[in-house]
Design a protein around this motif. Sequence first.
Motif, short mmCIF file in Angstrom:
data_model
loop_
_atom_site.label_atom_id
_atom_site.label_comp_id
_atom_site.label_asym_id
_atom_site.label_seq_id
_atom_site.Cartn_x
_atom_site.Cartn_y
_atom_site.Cartn_z
N LYS A 9 7.47 -28.44 30.58
CA LYS A 9 6.38 -27.23 30.97
C LYS A 9 5.09 -27.96 30.81
O LYS A 9 4.18 -27.76 29.70
CB LYS A 9 6.39 -26.36 30.13
CG LYS A 9 5.62 -25.11 30.42
CD LYS A 9 5.92 -23.80 29.55
CE LYS A 9 5.09 -22.43 29.78
NZ LYS A 9 5.11 -21.47 28.79
N PRO A 10 4.70 -28.77 32.02
CA PRO A 10 3.44 -29.31 31.81
C PRO A 10 1.96 -28.35 31.62
O PRO A 10 1.91 -27.42 32.22
CB PRO A 10 3.39 -30.17 33.06
CG PRO A 10 4.09 -29.35 34.10
CD PRO A 10 5.32 -28.92 33.10
N ARG A 11 1.26 -29.13 31.20
CA ARG A 11 -0.21 -28.53 31.22
C ARG A 11 -0.87 -29.04 32.29
O ARG A 11 -1.50 -30.08 32.15
CB ARG A 11 -0.74 -28.78 29.68
CG ARG A 11 0.14 -28.41 28.43
CD ARG A 11 -0.27 -29.28 27.13
NE ARG A 11 0.03 -30.84 27.45
CZ ARG A 11 -0.28 -31.72 26.75
NH1 ARG A 11 -0.84 -31.42 25.62
NH2 ARG A 11 -0.05 -33.13 27.12
N ILE A 12 -1.25 -27.92 33.13
CA ILE A 12 -1.99 -28.15 34.18
C ILE A 12 -3.60 -27.84 34.18
O ILE A 12 -3.83 -26.52 34.00
CB ILE A 12 -1.44 -27.51 35.41
CG1 ILE A 12 0.07 -27.89 35.68
CG2 ILE A 12 -2.20 -27.75 36.64
CD1 ILE A 12 0.50 -29.22 35.94
N THR A 41 1.63 -24.55 31.63
CA THR A 41 0.60 -24.04 30.92
C THR A 41 -0.43 -24.13 31.46
O THR A 41 -1.09 -25.18 31.47
CB THR A 41 0.74 -24.71 29.61
OG1 THR A 41 2.02 -24.27 28.67
CG2 THR A 41 -0.41 -23.97 28.58
N PRO A 42 -1.19 -23.31 32.15
CA PRO A 42 -2.49 -23.43 32.92
C PRO A 42 -3.53 -23.48 31.88
O PRO A 42 -3.70 -22.63 30.97
CB PRO A 42 -2.73 -22.05 33.81
CG PRO A 42 -1.72 -21.09 33.27
CD PRO A 42 -0.92 -21.94 32.26
N VAL A 43 -4.63 -24.41 32.01
CA VAL A 43 -6.04 -24.61 31.23
C VAL A 43 -6.83 -24.53 32.28
O VAL A 43 -7.16 -25.59 33.03
CB VAL A 43 -5.80 -25.84 30.53
CG1 VAL A 43 -7.14 -26.14 29.63
CG2 VAL A 43 -4.60 -25.97 29.67
N VAL A 44 -7.90 -23.46 32.44
CA VAL A 44 -8.76 -23.26 33.22
C VAL A 44 -9.97 -23.86 32.72
O VAL A 44 -10.61 -23.39 31.52
CB VAL A 44 -9.11 -21.99 33.61
CG1 VAL A 44 -10.21 -21.76 34.91
CG2 VAL A 44 -7.84 -21.49 34.58
N TYR A 45 -10.64 -24.68 33.33
CA TYR A 45 -12.03 -25.39 32.87
C TYR A 45 -13.16 -24.51 33.76
O TYR A 45 -13.42 -24.85 34.88
CB TYR A 45 -12.08 -27.05 33.27
CG TYR A 45 -11.12 -27.62 32.20
CD1 TYR A 45 -11.56 -27.94 31.05
CD2 TYR A 45 -9.77 -27.80 32.58
CE1 TYR A 45 -10.69 -28.67 30.30
CE2 TYR A 45 -8.84 -28.31 31.91
CZ TYR A 45 -9.27 -28.67 30.41
OH TYR A 45 -8.57 -29.31 29.67
#
Length: 342
Positions: A9-12, A41-45
């Motif tokens: 479950k990569p962190r994108i 796992t989405p990480v929005v910057y």
Amino acid sequence: MTSTPTLEKPRIGITLGDLNGIGPEVVIKALGDNRLLNILTPVVYGSTRVLSYYRKLMELEEFNYSQVKSKGQFFTKAVNVVNCWDDVIEIIPGQPSRQAGRAALLCLKKSVEELKEGLIDALVTAPIDKNTIHGDEFPFRGHTEFLTQEFNAGESLMLLTGKDLKVGLVTEHIPVKDIASHITRDRVELKIRLLEMSLKKDFNISKPRIAVLGLNPHAGDEGLLGTEEQEIIKPVISELKAKGKLIMGPFPADGFFANGQHTKYDAVLAMYHDQGLVAFKALDFESGVNFTAGLPIVRTSPDHGTAYAIAGKNQADENSMRQAIYIACDIIKNRVEANKSN
């Protein structure tokens, strides 16, 4: 929460891009599908304020997210947001501004910082406005050149990938008048090698078939319309074929795509930006993804720009952004498998 890589479950990481363009809209729409949270796992910057603004503007109040309080501490079942600036930046959909360009750069720098630290496993970049982001801190023509330098890659390859077509470029963001001077034997061979390596490692194609386009009309017409094919491109192809590579060409670009010859190959190498992208976007625009091959990290992006004309109007199609996220996950998986077999 977790800060340990989980390749199942990569962190994108996903940048918002230009906040006055369609970037925030396509990010929200793509991540609005909760099924994504089962595989990544989405990480929005960007900024929770920007997301809140567009969520309200588009009447998508059901879209939820969690602000990251501690560096690298992400919720695995939520859309995580890393705030990249503290001051208030005016949001004017459809209007270019230096403030928006500065915000886009802050998103990009923060995401690269955390990518280098291993806090995220891949990066998906929403569109930037090259005019508003360009300056002393960003003297680049685009994401590709910036990331190539940041990760000390020396060279990279812009590779457009879609459902049935992959197109790489020998030259990228340079003026048309300068293209011919950049078509050298070394450069053409390097780009072919980068393309072949990426097809094997990133797309799990064991013996790639690659078509190379000519530079001139009719691929030079045996030297009548230009000599680059005879003096540069053909010799490189011949040398690589002698080594067992499945490299064909150079083909005249117009007839090659018109006759559907591209369907016989795993990828096509075009000599310059519009030669490759006009055909690609005509054939696969809605699901097309830009992938930067040749980097030690995984970076994808949708194959469209800021689209100021429709920004803030809830008209932007998020499919390319969604595909960029999915392809980033696929490439991570393929690289892991490639490393296991080596």
